[in-house]
Design a protein around this motif. Sequence first.
Motif, mmCIF file in Angstrom:
data_model
loop_
_atom_site.group_PDB
_atom_site.id
_atom_site.type_symbol
_atom_site.label_atom_id
_atom_site.label_comp_id
_atom_site.label_asym_id
_atom_site.label_seq_id
_atom_site.Cartn_x
_atom_site.Cartn_y
_atom_site.Cartn_z
ATOM 1 N N ASN A 112 4.294 8.348 -3.793
ATOM 2 C CA ASN A 112 4.590 8.997 -2.584
ATOM 3 C C ASN A 112 3.454 9.108 -1.630
ATOM 4 N N PHE A 113 2.250 9.239 -2.071
ATOM 5 C CA PHE A 113 1.029 9.471 -1.111
ATOM 6 C C PHE A 113 0.662 8.229 -0.362
ATOM 7 N N ILE A 114 0.743 7.105 -1.365
ATOM 8 C CA ILE A 114 0.332 5.800 -0.879
ATOM 9 C C ILE A 114 1.335 5.308 0.132
ATOM 10 N N LYS A 115 2.746 5.642 -0.110
ATOM 11 C CA LYS A 115 3.825 5.127 0.772
ATOM 12 C C LYS A 115 3.624 5.699 2.123
ATOM 13 N N ASN A 116 3.379 7.173 2.142
ATOM 14 C CA ASN A 116 3.234 7.826 3.559
ATOM 15 C C ASN A 116 1.904 7.324 3.964
ATOM 16 N N LEU A 117 1.054 6.978 3.219
ATOM 17 C CA LEU A 117 -0.266 6.517 3.986
ATOM 18 C C LEU A 117 0.019 5.191 4.724
ATOM 19 N N HIS A 135 -7.182 12.615 -6.990
ATOM 20 C CA HIS A 135 -8.270 11.777 -7.503
ATOM 21 C C HIS A 135 -8.345 10.314 -7.236
ATOM 22 N N ILE A 136 -8.279 10.346 -5.905
ATOM 23 C CA ILE A 136 -8.084 9.148 -5.371
ATOM 24 C C ILE A 136 -9.337 8.958 -4.135
ATOM 25 N N GLU A 137 -10.261 8.015 -4.458
ATOM 26 C CA GLU A 137 -11.469 7.758 -3.824
ATOM 27 C C GLU A 137 -11.119 7.502 -2.452
ATOM 28 N N ALA A 175 6.236 0.234 -3.105
ATOM 29 C CA ALA A 175 7.517 -0.595 -2.167
ATOM 30 C C ALA A 175 7.879 0.514 -0.949
ATOM 31 N N VAL A 176 7.959 -0.044 0.202
ATOM 32 C CA VAL A 176 8.449 0.683 0.994
ATOM 33 C C VAL A 176 9.668 0.138 1.857
ATOM 34 N N ASP A 177 10.237 -0.883 1.184
ATOM 35 C CA ASP A 177 11.557 -1.371 1.675
ATOM 36 C C ASP A 177 12.219 -2.183 0.405
ATOM 37 N N GLU A 178 13.227 -2.729 0.834
ATOM 38 C CA GLU A 178 13.965 -3.381 -0.272
ATOM 39 C C GLU A 178 13.472 -4.680 -0.694
ATOM 40 N N LYS A 179 12.742 -5.525 -0.087
ATOM 41 C CA LYS A 179 12.280 -6.686 -0.319
ATOM 42 C C LYS A 179 10.913 -7.139 -0.586
ATOM 43 N N VAL A 223 -10.764 -2.911 4.666
ATOM 44 C CA VAL A 223 -11.025 -1.633 5.340
ATOM 45 C C VAL A 223 -11.852 -0.754 4.420
ATOM 46 N N ASN A 224 -12.819 0.220 5.174
ATOM 47 C CA ASN A 224 -13.669 0.733 4.173
ATOM 48 C C ASN A 224 -13.107 2.306 3.902
ATOM 49 N N GLU A 225 -12.295 2.907 4.674
ATOM 50 C CA GLU A 225 -11.918 4.147 4.385
ATOM 51 C C GLU A 225 -10.274 4.343 4.161
ATOM 52 N N LEU A 226 -9.776 5.336 3.417
ATOM 53 C CA LEU A 226 -8.500 5.781 3.115
ATOM 54 C C LEU A 226 -7.746 5.510 4.369
ATOM 55 N N LYS A 227 -7.979 6.232 5.393
ATOM 56 C CA LYS A 227 -7.281 6.375 6.515
ATOM 57 C C LYS A 227 -6.887 5.070 7.138
ATOM 58 N N GLU A 228 -7.776 4.014 6.924
ATOM 59 C CA GLU A 228 -7.449 2.663 7.615
ATOM 60 C C GLU A 228 -6.484 1.839 6.565
ATOM 61 N N VAL A 229 -5.919 2.310 5.804
ATOM 62 C CA VAL A 229 -5.242 1.619 5.011
ATOM 63 C C VAL A 229 -3.999 1.081 5.564
ATOM 64 N N SER A 230 -3.599 1.910 6.306
ATOM 65 C CA SER A 230 -2.272 1.796 7.358
ATOM 66 C C SER A 230 -2.578 0.465 8.131
ATOM 67 N N ARG A 231 -3.694 0.214 8.702
ATOM 68 C CA ARG A 231 -3.745 -0.902 9.700
ATOM 69 C C ARG A 231 -3.810 -2.177 8.695
#
Length: 362
Positions: A112-117, A135-137, A175-179, A223-231
């Motif tokens: 859930n965290f990764i999906k929302n991220l 416990h995610i770096e 996964a965030v969608d069906e395909k 990307v170098n930081e978790l906050k940039e994963v969405s980019r």
Amino acid sequence: MISNQILQNTIDGITAISRIDLAVFDIEGKTIVSTFDGTEEYEQAVILFAESLADNQEMQGCQFFKVSEDNQLEYILVAKGSSNDVYMVGKMASFQIQSLLVAYKERFDRDNFIKNLLLDNLLLVDIYNRAKKLHIEAEAKRVVFIIETKHEKDVNALETVRNMFTAKTRDFITAVDEKNIIIVREVKPNETYDDLIKNAHTILDMLNMEAMSQVYISIGTMVNELKEVSRSYKEAKMALDVGKIFYSGQNVMAYSNLGIGRIIYQLPIPVCKTFIREIFDTKSPDDFDEETLSTINKFFENSLNVSETSRQLYIHRNTLVYRLDKLEKSTGLDIRQFDDAITFKIALMVVKYMKYMETLDY
């Protein structure tokens, strides 16, 4: 919640080692999984035990145990027998199931965290607070892969990918969608985009071995930081679309390799229509016959080299020159000249983009 198959495998394994039969019930007394028959006779006892304050109890010649998670009662475990050995095995089995509950909850929470991220649904402060709890770096270098499969909810493809990354606990498959299957992959030191593309081809080959067709894989930027994963995720999504439009012969596409296609993809359609009208007037590249289009594409493939193009088309050099002269007369563009060639190439790509966008409107 743990799947019934996992629960069955767990108690089967414990029973095979200890030779003590086990059964797992829900709090309403219904049998979930069991290693023996006739569990119906324990249903009422399970209900009474679930309502009691005891954590374990001997009833009807069996040992009863409660399995909770976050102070919420989830299961009742029954170990057949009343000896101390049965009690010990039942206690171990209930502890194992409880540990599975915790592990599955953590996996669910991480997913859930990764999906929302990926979807930019988290505030910056929430990203770091939740990452710390899970416990995610936060500052590891990562990149996003998107795998698009032919079929929606392709469980086989998802399991194949998960099996490939099962030992890599710092990577995430979701996964965030069906395909689309999404991999948030940690990048190793000194790993390059060429290495990532090779890795994508390995995944592609593995999926092809599973008899899956029309699989596309796109790669965002590192990307170098978790906050940039969405980019990186948004870039991978763009690479998936741009690859289909302009590089249809490729099944793996990296955002860093999109070139001018990335710019064209972001142009408004009215601007594209105006550009095409200015270049071709009332004409369109669709009006060119197959021979002309084939000649143009081969000429571009060979970097405007007349001799090499005529050789690959199996025509005389003068024939190719005649075709190029004819094209210049009809369009006003001499693609033997670099500036005109660039203009013509961009125009062809713009037309491809417009056609693709038209298909999305239907």
